[in-house]
Design an enzyme around this catalytic site. Structure first.
Site, mmCIF file in Angstrom:
data_model
loop_
_atom_site.group_PDB
_atom_site.id
_atom_site.type_symbol
_atom_site.label_atom_id
_atom_site.label_comp_id
_atom_site.label_asym_id
_atom_site.label_seq_id
_atom_site.Cartn_x
_atom_site.Cartn_y
_atom_site.Cartn_z
ATOM 1 N N HIS A 183 18.880 -0.278 -0.074
ATOM 2 C CA HIS A 183 17.509 0.223 0.031
ATOM 3 C C HIS A 183 16.546 -0.891 0.416
ATOM 4 C CE1 HIS A 183 13.913 2.546 -0.769
ATOM 5 N NE2 HIS A 183 13.480 1.538 -1.514
ATOM 6 N N CYS A 198 0.818 -1.209 0.000
ATOM 7 C CA CYS A 198 0.000 0.000 0.000
ATOM 8 C C CYS A 198 0.856 1.265 0.000
ATOM 9 C CB CYS A 198 -0.946 0.001 1.205
ATOM 10 S SG CYS A 198 -0.113 -0.028 2.800
#
Length: 472
Positions: free
Chosen positions: A94, A50
């Site tokens: 990351h 999301c």
């Protein structure tokens, strides 16, 4: 081929744009298979949550986001300003930070580990995760687990479900005995339902189908058929929707038919479940409106970052080992040593282990060493230093002293005479590896490694011996 990724998240891209690049499980599976067929793509993993959509590739392409937009049939020019592209170690770092919860909307969010693992498992199912991507995502899952135990956020179970409960508590003036409809019985919907029930609410969960023993209904919650959701919503205090449906679960037209609509609605889905126009009739919160739930302390962030850094170094070490040319494995040749001469130079601990192994094979053992750390019966012990010519008549030779020059000399003489030799302190000077010997009834096995991990060889030998001992 190199590691490269492109991603957009809640920090740069608004929800209205992100939901156009959100993928259901089947959509992600189809996209991976399509991506794998594109020129210059060796491996791919798609992480879609999301808060973010990120595509990781092993590829020579410079802009994975272009491929992602093509797959989603989205206009690349419209999305380009919102993407960030990273490559190599920066891309790996990351992902590890994402898995630790450092880049989640709620610091340390629990569900990101599951989402990273699901992305990896889906790529493995599609057979699009090459060795480098599979290793990176496994390392990321490990980093996430470590962050939860070694760098926990000092809040209770941080998650979107937690924020949902906090907001509804504020909107309704408490949750005890409030009636709340949760649309969706997937992972997010069940989590929200469980937390609301634990807070004292009367929770009703929609189900599309029910199969006994297969459908999981949160304990203490009531069920409502999905098709009856709008009728059930009339008179509810609040609504929560968390499905993967590509269509709205509640529309403005449906909501305005209710005599008593809910006071508040929380939409945990991306793309959104609740039509944005519903905000004209009810107080609505989408995934972005839930807020951050606190940014976390400097100590918490530093501890998570330390975990990510450590796991990055482990991944980089794996890459370096993988890129180092490996020697060819040794062919396991089993020899009959009966009545053959094995000359062993050395009398210390390693030599004693070699002697103990050789005693099982009915060979003539000649030991050359001023001292001997094992019993001397059953062998010939020349109690002196090694001399050139001592390998006369040897079938095999073993150099196991603590003197590098002596071991080298033994190896050189053996090779000059065409005698197979094991040099304990130098892999490159060996013409055979002395194995860890494992025996059972009428069975024998030998275990060797590349010479770099003797402890691993010993562990493997112990396990093999257990197996051989149990065979009848």
């Amino acid at each position: 081929m190199r590691l490269v990724m492109s991603g957009l998240d809640y920090k740069k891209a608004p929800l209205a744009l992100r939901e156009r690049l959100a993928f259901s499980r089947q959509q992600a599976l189809d996209t991976l298979i399509w991506l794998q067929k594109q020129p210059g793509v060796e491996g791919c993993v798609l992480l879609s949550t999301c808060n973010r959509t990120e595509l990781y590739l092993t590829s020579d392409t410079a802009a994975p986001w272009r491929l992602l937009c093509r797959a989603a049939q989205a206009e690349a020019a419209e999305f380009e300003p919102y993407f960030t592209t990273r490559s190599g170690e920066e891309a790996a770092r990351h992902l590890l930070e994402v898995a630790c919860g450092l880049h989640s909307q709620i610091l340390g969010e629990d569900q990101i580990i599951t989402q990273v693992r699901t992305a990896m498992e889906l790529a493995l199912e599609a057979r699009t995760a090459d060795a480098a991507l599979a290793a990176l995502f496994r390392r990321a899952v490990t980093a996430g687990k470590r962050a939860r135990t070694e760098a926990p956020v000092h809040r209770c179970a941080p998650s979107m479900g937690t924020r949902c409960c906090e907001i509804l508590q504020q909107e309704l003036g408490g949750l005890r005995d409030k009636h709340i409809l949760v649309i969706g019985n997937g992972q997010m919907g069940r989590l929200a339902a469980e937390l609301l029930h634990q807070s004292g609410a009367q929770v009703f969960v929609t189900l599309r189908t029910y199969r006994h023993g297969e459908t999981i209904v949160p304990a203490g919650c009531h069920t409502v058929p999905y098709d009856a959701r709008i009728a059930a919503l009339d008179g509810m205090d609040a609504l929560v929707s968390a499905t993967t449906s590509p269509h709205y679960t509640v529309t403005f037209d449906q909501l305005k038919t209710l005599q008593k609509p809910p006071l508040a609605a929380v939409d945990l889905a991306v793309p959104r479940d609740i039509e944005p126009a519903c905000s004209q009739l009810v107080r609505c919160y989408d995934a972005d409106a839930l807020g951050t739930g606190g940014e976390g302390g400097a100590d918490e962030i530093a501890a998570m970052q330390a975990v990510a850094d450590e796991e990055l170094e482990k991944y980089c070490q794996w890459q370096r080992r993988r890129q180092t040319p490996a020697r060819a494995p040794r062919f396991p040749l089993f020899l009959d040593l009966t009545d053959k001469t094995v000359v062993l130079v050395g009398g210390g601990t390693i030599a004693a282990r070699r002697i103990a192994s050789l005693r099982q094979f009915s060979c003539r053992i000649v030991v050359i060493s001023p001292t001997l750390s094992c019993r001397s019966d059953g062998l010939t012990w020349l109690q002196r230093q090694y001399r050139p010519g001592d390998l006369d008549g040897a079938f095999l030779a073993v150099a196991a002293t603590d003197d590098r020059a002596v071991n080298r000399a033994v190896g050189e003489e053996a090779r000059a005479r065409g005698i197979f030799v094991s040099v304990a302190d130098c892999e490159a000077e060996c013409s055979f590896y002395f194995p860890a010997v494992c025996t059972g009834e009428d069975l024998i096995a030998g275990v060797v490694s590349s010479g770099k991990d003797h402890h691993k060889t010993a562990r493997a030998a112990r396990e093999i011996r257990k197996v051989l001992e149990e065979l009848e």
